[in-house]
Design a protein around this motif. Structure first.
Motif, mmCIF file in Angstrom:
data_model
loop_
_atom_site.group_PDB
_atom_site.id
_atom_site.type_symbol
_atom_site.label_atom_id
_atom_site.label_comp_id
_atom_site.label_asym_id
_atom_site.label_seq_id
_atom_site.Cartn_x
_atom_site.Cartn_y
_atom_site.Cartn_z
ATOM 1 N N LEU A 65 0.833 -1.191 0.000
ATOM 2 C CA LEU A 65 0.000 0.000 0.000
ATOM 3 C C LEU A 65 0.872 1.246 0.000
ATOM 4 O O LEU A 65 1.928 1.281 0.640
ATOM 5 C CB LEU A 65 -0.902 0.040 1.241
ATOM 6 C CG LEU A 65 -1.912 -1.094 1.443
ATOM 7 C CD1 LEU A 65 -2.694 -0.851 2.725
ATOM 8 C CD2 LEU A 65 -2.844 -1.195 0.255
ATOM 9 N N ALA A 66 0.403 2.268 -0.732
ATOM 10 C CA ALA A 66 1.045 3.589 -0.683
ATOM 11 C C ALA A 66 0.302 4.420 0.358
ATOM 12 O O ALA A 66 -0.842 4.818 0.155
ATOM 13 C CB ALA A 66 0.987 4.254 -2.053
ATOM 14 N N VAL A 67 0.932 4.673 1.493
ATOM 15 C CA VAL A 67 0.303 5.406 2.592
ATOM 16 C C VAL A 67 0.801 6.854 2.563
ATOM 17 O O VAL A 67 1.999 7.104 2.751
ATOM 18 C CB VAL A 67 0.636 4.763 3.949
ATOM 19 C CG1 VAL A 67 -0.049 5.521 5.081
ATOM 20 C CG2 VAL A 67 0.203 3.295 3.954
ATOM 21 N N ARG A 96 9.027 0.735 3.451
ATOM 22 C CA ARG A 96 10.092 1.537 2.867
ATOM 23 C C ARG A 96 9.572 2.952 2.639
ATOM 24 O O ARG A 96 8.375 3.155 2.398
ATOM 25 C CB ARG A 96 10.570 0.921 1.559
ATOM 26 C CG ARG A 96 9.502 0.733 0.497
ATOM 27 C CD ARG A 96 9.951 -0.253 -0.567
ATOM 28 N NE ARG A 96 8.930 -0.444 -1.603
ATOM 29 C CZ ARG A 96 8.884 -1.505 -2.377
ATOM 30 N NH1 ARG A 96 9.763 -2.483 -2.235
ATOM 31 N NH2 ARG A 96 7.956 -1.616 -3.310
ATOM 32 N N PRO A 97 10.445 3.946 2.739
ATOM 33 C CA PRO A 97 10.000 5.340 2.565
ATOM 34 C C PRO A 97 9.642 5.623 1.111
ATOM 35 O O PRO A 97 10.202 5.038 0.180
ATOM 36 C CB PRO A 97 11.218 6.153 3.007
ATOM 37 C CG PRO A 97 12.383 5.239 2.824
ATOM 38 C CD PRO A 97 11.887 3.859 3.086
ATOM 39 N N ALA A 141 7.049 -2.163 -6.816
ATOM 40 C CA ALA A 141 6.684 -2.960 -5.646
ATOM 41 C C ALA A 141 5.981 -4.226 -6.085
ATOM 42 O O ALA A 141 5.524 -4.348 -7.211
ATOM 43 C CB ALA A 141 5.763 -2.156 -4.731
ATOM 44 N N ALA A 142 5.909 -5.184 -5.182
ATOM 45 C CA ALA A 142 5.227 -6.434 -5.499
ATOM 46 C C ALA A 142 3.759 -6.152 -5.778
ATOM 47 O O ALA A 142 3.121 -5.405 -5.037
ATOM 48 C CB ALA A 142 5.351 -7.411 -4.333
ATOM 49 N N PRO A 143 3.194 -6.687 -6.859
ATOM 50 C CA PRO A 143 1.802 -6.413 -7.191
ATOM 51 C C PRO A 143 0.855 -7.023 -6.181
ATOM 52 O O PRO A 143 1.155 -8.012 -5.535
ATOM 53 C CB PRO A 143 1.636 -7.067 -8.580
ATOM 54 C CG PRO A 143 2.679 -8.144 -8.606
ATOM 55 C CD PRO A 143 3.839 -7.602 -7.814
ATOM 56 N N TYR A 144 -0.281 -6.405 -6.077
ATOM 57 C CA TYR A 144 -1.332 -6.880 -5.182
ATOM 58 C C TYR A 144 -1.996 -8.099 -5.794
ATOM 59 O O TYR A 144 -2.373 -8.096 -6.959
ATOM 60 C CB TYR A 144 -2.344 -5.748 -4.981
ATOM 61 C CG TYR A 144 -3.606 -6.140 -4.273
ATOM 62 C CD1 TYR A 144 -3.570 -6.574 -2.957
ATOM 63 C CD2 TYR A 144 -4.827 -6.052 -4.918
ATOM 64 C CE1 TYR A 144 -4.727 -6.915 -2.302
ATOM 65 C CE2 TYR A 144 -5.991 -6.380 -4.266
ATOM 66 C CZ TYR A 144 -5.943 -6.813 -2.942
ATOM 67 O OH TYR A 144 -7.099 -7.130 -2.298
#
Length: 454
Positions: free
Chosen positions: A375-377, A398-399, A444-447
């Protein structure tokens, strides 16, 4: 009064059968199982006597004629123990002992004795002792007349005093209370370990099934553990946890639990509530079935009945038909039901046939019941990020340029309550987890939408 034998190795079995039970195969199967229980307890079976029970006799459980036959056969076979394949009331047990001049143990007492022999862990010993004491509490009045004698008589203690029976009951009650307190402490420790596993986002699968279905052998084959396994009833009593690595769904904790059996004593189920919690709180149950047992359908019903009794009936299950090496023409395979859920897997824990299929089924089932996504938070959602970390749902972080990228890995049942968080946080989380391919553009790893679509 008679002198009770202290040996207890030569056992005569009393096998009641219901008048409604017309199936000879069922009666034979129950007789064989009880004989195996007796041998598992260390007894030598010297004979067996059947008894049709239309209505239990309140005095002997069986009729007076059958009680006389039991007494004669006991003397002829020189048996020092009578085992009854049914639960007896304390009065029935005591009357049979007096009449046959032989120690009598019912099915409940026999199973408790086996558990007492097999318990190895501190918790297991406490649980068995608690169940035995509760069973014994109604059977203190045996054949010993000294239990009715009064204490007292000294200066300051004159009067009716306290009977030995009352003293024994008071001491037993105190011991039961002490054991329950100790088990509460053990359960607290177990719950602490369980919360740690949840924080580490490690799913748990538990092996369940009828006793002697091959659970421990299968456990050793899958995990490489050295758990004791033998071709006997209740070979394994204490639960064992082992970590499984190398699965596509990530690490998994596999629990080997005590086997179930027909008419499992209620006191035993109650005493083992913390141990059986491994079953009730697992993410997935591997229901091991002896494929070579002609009565395996009835065994499944018995296991399902116990699972319902301990509150585990709603935990997802995969049926693992074991011992296919003993079934002519059987081969390792897996079967799906509607929706692609794997329902049955055929394996042999001895030869290793079908173990890879079982691992694949385990992976598929756990992925379906877990949320695993990046997730992108954003910066303004820091409070939600803190909640997810505190709950132990974040396995990596990770940032990012405008906040954080976090990886969620947790059981679906634990994630869904967060959808009700206030200030739009819950709705935002639901929306993010419903977007397949999330963060794919950033590397990033896909959902995995097929596994975690909400």
């Amino acid at each position: 009064m008679f002198e009770r034998s202290r040996k207890g190795e030569r056992a005569l079995l009393l096998q009641p059968r219901r008048a409604s039970d017309s199936a000879a195969s069922r009666n034979t199967e129950e007789i064989d199982e009880f004989a195996e229980l007796a041998r598992s307890a260390g007894a030598t079976v010297v004979g067996s006597l059947g008894a049709r029970i239309d209505k239990p006799n309140p005095k002997f459980f069986v009729g007076s004629g059958k009680a006389e036959e039991l007494k004669e056969q006991r003397a002829a076979l020189d048996a020092d123990l009578i085992l009854v394949n049914h639960a007896l009331s304390p009065v029935q047990e005591r009357n049979l002992e007096k009449y046959t001049e032989c120690r009598v143990v019912d099915r409940t007492g026999l199973i408790l004795d086996i558990f007492a022999q097999r318990a190895r862990s501190h918790e297991g010993k406490l649980q068995v002792e608690l169940a035995q004491l509760k069973h014994m509490s109604t059977r203190l009045v045996r054949g010993w007349t000294h239990l009715e004698r009064q204490r007292g008589g000294a200066i300051g203690l004159r009067g009716p005093g306290e009977t030995q029976l009352e003293l024994d009951r008071r001491l037993l009650s105190g011991r039961v209370k002490q054991l329950e307190q100790r088990l509460e402490k053990v359960e607290t420790q177990r719950n602490t370990a369980k919360r740690a596993r949840q924080r580490n986002a490690v799913p748990t699968a538990a092996l369940v099934g009828y006793t002697n279905a091959g659970k421990s052998t299968l456990f050793n084959k899958i995990t490489g553990a050295g758990v004791y396994a033998a071709d006997q009833l209740f070979a394994t009593l204490d639960p064992t946890l082992r970590r499984m690595d190398g699965l596509a769904c990530g690490p998994v904790l596999l629990a080997d639990t005590v086997g179930f059996i027909r008419d499992l004593p209620h006191d035993l189920v109650a005493a083992f509530k913390s141990t059986l919690a491994e079953t009730r709180e697992a993410d997935l149950l591997l229901h091991v079935v002896d494929a070579a047992d002609p009565e395996h359908d009835r065994r499944i019903e018995e296991v399902q009945r116990v699972l319902e009794e301990i509150g585990a009936q709603d935990v997802p299950q995969i049926f693992v038909y074991n011992k296919i090496d003993k079934v002519e023409g059987a081969r390792p395979r897996s079967e799906n039901i509607d929706g692609g859920q794997i329902a049955r897997v055929w394996v042999s824990a001895v030869t290793g046939a079908g173990i890879d299929l079982l691992r694949d089924a385990l992976t598929t089932a756990l992925q379906r019941d877990r949320v695993h996504a990046w997730l992108a938070v954003p910066d303004h959602a820091g409070r939600l990020r803190a909640r997810l970390i505190a709950a132990g749902f974040v396995s990596a972080e990770r940032p990012a340029e405008r906040g954080w990228e976090i990886q969620i890995d947790a059981p679906r049942a634990l994630i869904e309550p967060l959808f009700g968080l206030p200030d739009g946080e819950g709705e935002w989380l639901r929306e993010q987890l419903s977007r397949p391919g999330l963060l794919a553009a950033s590397g990033a790893a896909p959902y995995n939408s097929a596994a975690t679509a909400l």
